[in-house]
Design an enzyme around this catalytic site. Sequence first.
Site, short mmCIF file in Angstrom:
data_model
loop_
_atom_site.label_atom_id
_atom_site.label_comp_id
_atom_site.label_asym_id
_atom_site.label_seq_id
_atom_site.Cartn_x
_atom_site.Cartn_y
_atom_site.Cartn_z
N CYS A 9 0.82 -1.23 0.00
CA CYS A 9 0.00 0.00 0.00
C CYS A 9 0.85 1.27 0.00
CB CYS A 9 -0.95 0.00 1.19
SG CYS A 9 -1.93 -1.49 1.29
N HIS B 176 -3.50 6.94 2.56
CA HIS B 176 -3.88 5.61 2.09
C HIS B 176 -5.24 5.25 2.68
CE1 HIS B 176 -4.15 1.50 1.16
NE2 HIS B 176 -3.86 1.06 2.37
N ASN C 84 -10.31 -0.66 0.13
CA ASN C 84 -8.86 -0.49 0.18
C ASN C 84 -8.28 -1.01 -1.15
OD1 ASN C 84 -6.12 -0.78 0.56
ND2 ASN C 84 -6.28 -1.63 2.62
O1 UT7 Z 1 -3.78 -1.56 3.53
C1 UT7 Z 1 -3.56 -2.67 4.36
C2 UT7 Z 1 -3.81 -2.32 5.67
N1 UT7 Z 1 -4.92 -2.96 6.31
C3 UT7 Z 1 -5.54 -2.27 7.27
O2 UT7 Z 1 -5.29 -1.12 7.49
C4 UT7 Z 1 -6.53 -2.97 8.14
C5 UT7 Z 1 -6.36 -2.53 9.56
N2 UT7 Z 1 -7.29 -3.17 10.44
C6 UT7 Z 1 -8.60 -2.86 10.44
O3 UT7 Z 1 -9.01 -1.98 9.70
C7 UT7 Z 1 -9.50 -3.54 11.42
O4 UT7 Z 1 -8.72 -4.30 12.32
C8 UT7 Z 1 -10.54 -4.47 10.73
C9 UT7 Z 1 -11.56 -3.64 9.99
C10 UT7 Z 1 -9.86 -5.41 9.76
C11 UT7 Z 1 -11.27 -5.30 11.77
O5 UT7 Z 1 -11.91 -4.45 12.72
P1 UT7 Z 1 -11.78 -4.75 14.27
O6 UT7 Z 1 -12.57 -3.74 14.97
O7 UT7 Z 1 -10.31 -4.84 14.58
O8 UT7 Z 1 -12.49 -6.16 14.38
P2 UT7 Z 1 -11.89 -7.53 14.93
O9 UT7 Z 1 -10.92 -8.11 13.98
O10 UT7 Z 1 -11.48 -7.33 16.36
O11 UT7 Z 1 -13.19 -8.44 14.91
C12 UT7 Z 1 -14.30 -8.16 15.80
C13 UT7 Z 1 -15.37 -9.19 15.55
C14 UT7 Z 1 -14.88 -10.63 15.56
O12 UT7 Z 1 -15.89 -11.42 16.15
P3 UT7 Z 1 -15.78 -11.88 17.70
O13 UT7 Z 1 -14.51 -12.64 17.79
O14 UT7 Z 1 -15.75 -10.59 18.48
O15 UT7 Z 1 -17.01 -12.67 17.89
C15 UT7 Z 1 -14.75 -10.99 14.12
O16 UT7 Z 1 -14.90 -12.38 13.88
O17 UT7 Z 1 -15.93 -8.98 14.25
C16 UT7 Z 1 -15.92 -10.24 13.54
N3 UT7 Z 1 -15.78 -9.94 12.13
C17 UT7 Z 1 -16.84 -9.67 11.33
N4 UT7 Z 1 -18.15 -9.60 11.59
C18 UT7 Z 1 -18.96 -9.28 10.56
C19 UT7 Z 1 -14.65 -9.87 11.39
N5 UT7 Z 1 -14.95 -9.56 10.13
C20 UT7 Z 1 -16.30 -9.43 10.07
C21 UT7 Z 1 -17.19 -9.10 9.04
N6 UT7 Z 1 -18.51 -9.03 9.34
N7 UT7 Z 1 -16.79 -8.82 7.78
#
Ligand code: UT7
Length: 322
Positions: free
Chosen positions: A113, A249, A279
Amino acid sequence: MRAKIIGTGSCLPDKIATNDYLSTIVDTNDEWIQSRTGIQERHLVSSEAENTLSMAVKAAQRALLDADVLPEQLDLILVATVSSDFITPSTACMIQKELNACHATAFDINAACSGFLFALNTVDAYFQTGIYQTALIIGVETLSKIINWSDRSTCVLFGDGAGAVVAKASEEGILASLQGSDGTKGDILICKNRTNNNPYITTETNPDFLFMNGQEVFKFAVTKEPECIQSLLNQAKINASEVDYYLLHQANYRIIASIARKLKLPLEKFPINVDHCGNTSAASIPILLDEVNKAGKLEEGSLLLLSGFGAGLTWGAVLLKW
Ligand code: UT7
């Protein structure tokens, strides 16, 4: 002489995948995606004819038209991508052929990225040495082909697209830049290439998809990117409020909002396209720049700060005068 951007272009596939559509493929919903990322929809390639090269060529042609530069006037073509159609030749060489940019040297850069920023800095370094004078820089990704479409934690985040700029060696343009890498943290965002099956090695040949530890990447982004921006502003002796637009980004709206808060700046200075593009990795900043440019928001002398982070890990920032 420094790199001055004199034209922009972009290309997004026609097919739009909404959050509601993705919720018919994986266990997700519009509310989760929008509240955690700010993404409403993303563009995805939808035919064999649409690929990294085709999007890059369209974005490049639009940037050349905007810059009033002919392909044969280019002496350098750099492409930032992690999703080339071929391992070799490079996407840059294939674009050179399509455009008939017969006088250019062409190669690709892989910095995920941050790739567009690394490419822009490379062009600027060449211009400072006097080796080249007119460059085409493209960030392009077909991330949809390296995404696991049954993994809801990644498939909702990414999109396909291309952004391009034409840069010319000028007295003024890039004012200051910074870039960096930390390979020790590379395993939080990876995508393995094909495996080896030479006469001595037998490996599983299942294709590998992108894997991301989202929370670790998030922490890295909200720490490193504002640090990088602040260092650049200090280096250039410019106050954060003097910059007209911060083109960051586009990975997650929450990351951008956090950076704006840390810099104590209004969100109006941070144009957004993650809502409709998702993204797009190396393409996100040049697509955003093209949108801002074509919306008529830039004037001669506008101060822009471009910044991003990505796999590698890598990060970078460029301050430039429009
Ligand atoms: O350019 C490359 C760089 N990439 C990035 O910048 C990404 C950086 N990270 C992020 O933007 C965030 O960490 C995410 C958007 C990827 C995830 O958000 P989060 O608030 O960190 O969520 P999490 O990974 O802690 O997941 C929370 C919950 C989990 O469920 P439990 O374990 O709490 O029951 C996940 O399984 O959300 C669940 N989950 C979803 N639920 C519905 C994960 N993906 C999804 C989804 N829909 N698509």
